[in-house]
Write a protein that holds these residues in place. Structure first.
Motif, short mmCIF file in Angstrom:
data_model
loop_
_atom_site.label_atom_id
_atom_site.label_comp_id
_atom_site.label_asym_id
_atom_site.label_seq_id
_atom_site.Cartn_x
_atom_site.Cartn_y
_atom_site.Cartn_z
N THR A 48 6.67 -6.08 0.51
CA THR A 48 5.36 -6.50 1.00
C THR A 48 5.55 -7.32 2.27
O THR A 48 6.21 -8.36 2.25
N PHE A 75 -3.07 -0.15 -7.37
CA PHE A 75 -3.11 -0.51 -5.96
C PHE A 75 -4.38 -1.33 -5.73
O PHE A 75 -5.48 -0.93 -6.09
N TYR A 76 -4.20 -2.50 -5.11
CA TYR A 76 -5.32 -3.39 -4.83
C TYR A 76 -5.57 -3.46 -3.33
O TYR A 76 -4.66 -3.79 -2.56
N ALA A 77 -6.79 -3.16 -2.92
CA ALA A 77 -7.24 -3.36 -1.55
C ALA A 77 -8.22 -4.53 -1.56
O ALA A 77 -9.33 -4.43 -2.09
N SER A 128 0.72 -6.47 3.29
CA SER A 128 0.61 -5.02 3.23
C SER A 128 1.84 -4.43 2.57
O SER A 128 2.97 -4.88 2.80
N ASP A 185 -7.01 -9.47 4.98
CA ASP A 185 -6.85 -8.24 4.21
C ASP A 185 -5.48 -8.22 3.54
O ASP A 185 -4.47 -8.54 4.17
N ASN A 186 -5.48 -7.84 2.26
CA ASN A 186 -4.24 -7.68 1.51
C ASN A 186 -4.28 -6.34 0.79
O ASN A 186 -5.22 -6.07 0.02
N ASN A 187 -3.28 -5.52 1.02
CA ASN A 187 -3.16 -4.21 0.38
C ASN A 187 -1.82 -4.17 -0.34
O ASN A 187 -0.77 -4.02 0.30
N SER A 191 -10.21 -7.59 0.48
CA SER A 191 -10.72 -8.07 1.77
C SER A 191 -11.56 -9.32 1.53
O SER A 191 -12.48 -9.30 0.71
#
Length: 303
Positions: free
Chosen positions: A82, A139-141, A74, A126-128, A143
């Motif tokens: 991060t 920005f990458y969301a 995150s 999950d990686n944001n 899942s």
């Protein structure tokens, strides 16, 4: 003369009485022993109990030692570090359900064969994060959701450590051969750039070919009588299994400004290969561990 005859008759009566006494006593003792044996004889002996059984059981994993640890990441803004943390769920976690048959070989040993299915718990990561530099970044969301189902056949032997009429304590050892029924990862990616249109992507990674999931099983449990033919049991069980993926199919659909793009690729996993080969690609083979330790419970019916 008469007196002599009387004396002789008296002596004969005494001798006859003396000889008859042991016979009467022996017959009395024999009848007493036979009565006692008849009273103590059990109604049903162990030899007449049903030697075969079927069982149904459930299992839930509490620990997954030796399996791969995944991490979520995150980032609050592009200039921030991060942070990451491990995911509590691993492959091999979650429930199993199975059935089995067996035979009681002796008072101390049972042999049988079980079949169970690892239903499992989905592994979610999950990686944001931000990717880029300066004023140009996105920005990458991301899942991802990984599922695994395995059908295992387990020939086993049970040793009774402590046996009582109402229950017994046992340990069980078995060899496990598993068939991977389903192993795949679904990824959803939302890319939001500082400039330009948003891009959404859906990727499916399906492991179409896998080796057998081989290993062993060990259990410690207690079985208790519920009725003449039905028993219940509870146990602590450890599974140690692993397999090698052999081929994976990757499909990704990306949509940007209403236009969809489809990409497909195939990767083969080999002990020896060529990194530069394409269609299909080649990568080194590796093991996937699906170990678990948990608790199980079920019913046994003897017939």
């Amino acid at each position: 003369m008469n007196q002599s005859i009387f004396i002789l008759i008296s002596l004969l009566i005494r001798v006859s009485a003396t000889q008859a006494q042991p016979t009467v006593g022996l017959n009395t003792v024999n009848r007493s022993v036979e009565s006692t044996v008849a009273e103590k004889a059990p109604y049903t002996s162990k030899a007449t109990e049903a030697p075969f059984y079927i069982k149904a059981y459930g299992f839930y994993s509490l620990l997954t030692p030796g399996t791969e640890i995944n991490y979520s990441g995150s980032q609050s803004q592009i200039s921030s570090p991060t942070t990451y943390k491990p995911i509590n769920t691993h492959l091999g976690a979650g429930p199993r359900a199975g059935i089995g048959v067996g035979v009681i070989v002796s008072d101390f040993i049972n042999v049988g064969i079980d079949a169970d299915v690892l239903i499992g718990t989905a592994l979610k990561v999950d990686n944001n994060v931000f990717v880029g530099s300066g004023s140009t970044y996105s920005f990458y969301a991301i899942s991802t959701n990984t599922t695994l189902r395995v059908l295992s056949i387990i020939p086993n032997i049970t040793f009774k450590a402590l046996s009582r009429p109402a229950y017994y304590i046992y340990n069980r050892l078995g060899l496990v051969g598993g068939l991977v029924l389903d192993y795949k990862t679904t990824s959803n990616v939302l890319e939001t750039p500082t400039k330009g249109a948003v891009t959404t992507s859906v990727g499916n990674t399906t492991y179409t070919k896998n080796s057998l999931a081989l290993g062993y099983q060990a259990a410690l449990g207690i079985q208790f009588r519920l009725s003449q033919s039905i028993r219940g049991f509870a146990e602590v069980v450890a599974y140690n299994q692993s397999f090698k993926p052999r081929e994976v199919q990757n499909t990704t659909t990306s949509t940007k400004s209403g236009v969809a793009t489809l990409q497909n690729s195939t990767t083969e996993f080999k002990d020896q290969g060529d990194y530069n080969k394409s269609n299909p690609y080649e990568q080194p083979s590796y093991n996937v561990a699906i170990n678990s330790v948990g608790i199980g419970a079920g019913l046994v019916v003897r017939f």
